[in-house]
Design a protein around this motif. Structure first.
Motif, short mmCIF file in Angstrom:
data_model
loop_
_atom_site.label_atom_id
_atom_site.label_comp_id
_atom_site.label_asym_id
_atom_site.label_seq_id
_atom_site.Cartn_x
_atom_site.Cartn_y
_atom_site.Cartn_z
N ARG A 333 0.82 -1.21 0.00
CA ARG A 333 0.00 0.00 0.00
C ARG A 333 0.86 1.26 0.00
N SER A 334 0.28 2.33 -0.53
CA SER A 334 0.95 3.63 -0.55
C SER A 334 0.04 4.67 0.08
N SER A 335 0.44 5.22 1.22
CA SER A 335 -0.36 6.26 1.86
C SER A 335 -0.39 7.52 1.00
N VAL A 336 0.68 7.79 0.27
CA VAL A 336 0.72 8.96 -0.61
C VAL A 336 -0.32 8.82 -1.72
N PHE A 337 -0.33 7.68 -2.39
CA PHE A 337 -1.28 7.49 -3.50
C PHE A 337 -2.71 7.55 -3.01
N ARG A 338 -2.99 6.99 -1.84
CA ARG A 338 -4.36 6.98 -1.32
C ARG A 338 -4.84 8.40 -1.00
N GLU A 339 -3.93 9.24 -0.56
CA GLU A 339 -4.30 10.64 -0.32
C GLU A 339 -4.55 11.36 -1.65
N MET A 340 -3.67 11.15 -2.62
CA MET A 340 -3.82 11.84 -3.90
C MET A 340 -5.07 11.38 -4.66
N ARG A 341 -5.43 10.13 -4.49
CA ARG A 341 -6.56 9.58 -5.24
C ARG A 341 -7.87 10.27 -4.88
N LYS A 342 -7.95 10.84 -3.67
CA LYS A 342 -9.17 11.52 -3.25
C LYS A 342 -9.48 12.74 -4.12
N TYR A 343 -8.45 13.33 -4.72
CA TYR A 343 -8.63 14.55 -5.51
C TYR A 343 -8.65 14.27 -7.00
N GLN A 344 -8.68 13.00 -7.37
CA GLN A 344 -8.62 12.60 -8.77
C GLN A 344 -9.99 12.08 -9.21
#
Length: 383
Positions: A333-344
């Motif tokens: 898992r990537s905490s960075v990607f999961r945060e960014m995905r919210k705005y995509q």
């Protein structure tokens, strides 16, 4: 880094930074800001190993490069508060007591369970991996990884990874743990809600080994093969084994994994059937949409060989018709990607249905433009 314990506030331990009113006020101002879309590659993250945290210290170091520029010079305690606020979004409040109980359960087991093969717990690359895989990781280039990988279907990579002896030792360790659980009357926690057999490897001390597997060997490959889903920022894992066959689970239903990238390695033993079937990559919005013919692929397991795929690649396991099959799964898992995905909103760079919809919109736009041009031409010819 297994992300299980998340309850309770992050406390600084001997960092000498304190928590002044000014820094607290600054944090309140910053807390509404988002992470950067791209990391600050010039910034050197701080170490959080000396702090008592409810997430792995490495996760905070990984996230730090994505902090807003005006936060990078702030005290560690304030940066931790900001990052922890983001991380806690991925764990519903009602789950925190359950996670704390799991931490206590795991600690109790680790204090009492005696490993059968202690050499497994540190991960010696020379005795774990086949030479070709180890050479590719040491070269650490896209060319070296593609040299050892087959891509039988888009987004699905297979390669030989573990030496037979390592598979044997890990199988024996799992069997020893399961026997110990039975003899000591402990309750074994299963890997997920779908599997009734198997064990979570972190629960009996293999977290450090799996950390090394993720950081040193899976993340470098994922960085090259899966950059669009955070392959370069994988910072936590859920590692477990599953068992199929007679008197065990027979198959596994159609699903997606709670991961950005999944490593699936067959450890053995003798079996027939049990093929993995894949049916296309989907985002949350399209997870239940149909599959197109080019997305249909079945894979037959071979001991020692890995399958690497996106967690959102829909899949399942056909029935193991005879024998006993055991697989190691590492959900990365990537905490960075999961945060960014919210705005995509558009996932057409990896979701098959988003891409199909995008192409359909483009096709309709081109058709409409052509029709408009033809109408203009007809109008001009009759004028």
């Amino acid at each position: 880094m297994s992300v299980d314990g998340r309850d309770g506030p992050a406390q600084a331990a001997g960092n000498g930074l304190g928590n002044s009113n000014n820094s607290a006020a600054a944090f309140v101002t910053m807390s509404s800001q988002r992470l950067r879309l791209n990391p600050n590659k010039e910034h050197k993250p701080e170490s959080y190993d000396d702090m008592q945290l409810d997430f792995s210290p490495s996760i905070f170091s990984s996230l730090e490069r994505y902090l807003p520029p005006n936060m990078l010079g702030m005290p560690r305690y304030d940066k931790v508060k900001f990052m922890r606020e983001i991380l806690l979004k991925y764990l519903p409040h009602g789950e925190r007591n359950r996670v704390q109980k799991h931490r206590d359960y795991r600690q109790k087991i680790i204090l009492n369970y005696q490993p059968l093969h202690k050499e497994l717990y540190q991960l010696d690359p020379a005795t774990t991996f086949v030479p070709a895989f180890l050479e590719a990781v040491n070269e650490n280039t896209e060319e070296s990884f593609k040299r050892i990988c087959s891509e039988p279907s888009p987004g699905i990579y297979t390669f030989e990874i573990f030496q037979p002896r390592f598979c044997e030792l890990l199988l024996a360790e799992v069997e020893n743990f399961e026997k110990w659980v039975g003899d000591s009357k402990y309750r074994i926690m299963r890997p997920n809600t779908m599997n009734r057999y198997g064990a979570v490897l972190d629960d009996f001390g293999l977290e450090t080994m799996l950390d090394k597997l993720l950081e040193g060997f899976v993340r470098p490959i994922a960085k090259e093969l899966f950059p669009e889903v955070g392959g370069s920022t994988l910072d936590s894992h859920h590692g477990f084994v599953v068992e199929y066959g007679n008197n065990r689970d027979l198959d596994l239903g159609f699903h997606v994994d709670d991961s950005e990238v999944t490593l699936n390695v067959c450890l053995g033993k003798q079996f027939s059937g049990g093929e993995l079937y894949f049916r296309g990559i989907r985002c949350d919005k399209h997870v239940n949409s149909g599959s197109r013919p080019e997305e249909v692929f079945d894979y037959s397991h071979t001991p020692g060989y890995a399958v690497l795929h996106r967690g959102r690649h829909r899949h399942g396991a056909k029935a193991t018709t005879s024998g006993h099959r055991v697989n190691l799964l590492l959900w990365c898992r990537s905490s960075v990607f999961r945060e960014m995905r919210k705005y995509q909103k558009d996932f057409s760079n990896w979701c098959g249905e988003c891409l199909h919809e995008k192409k359909e919109r483009q096709r309709m736009s081109i058709t409409a433009t052509k029709q408009e041009l033809l109408l203009r031409k007809d109008d001009e010819s009759t004028a």
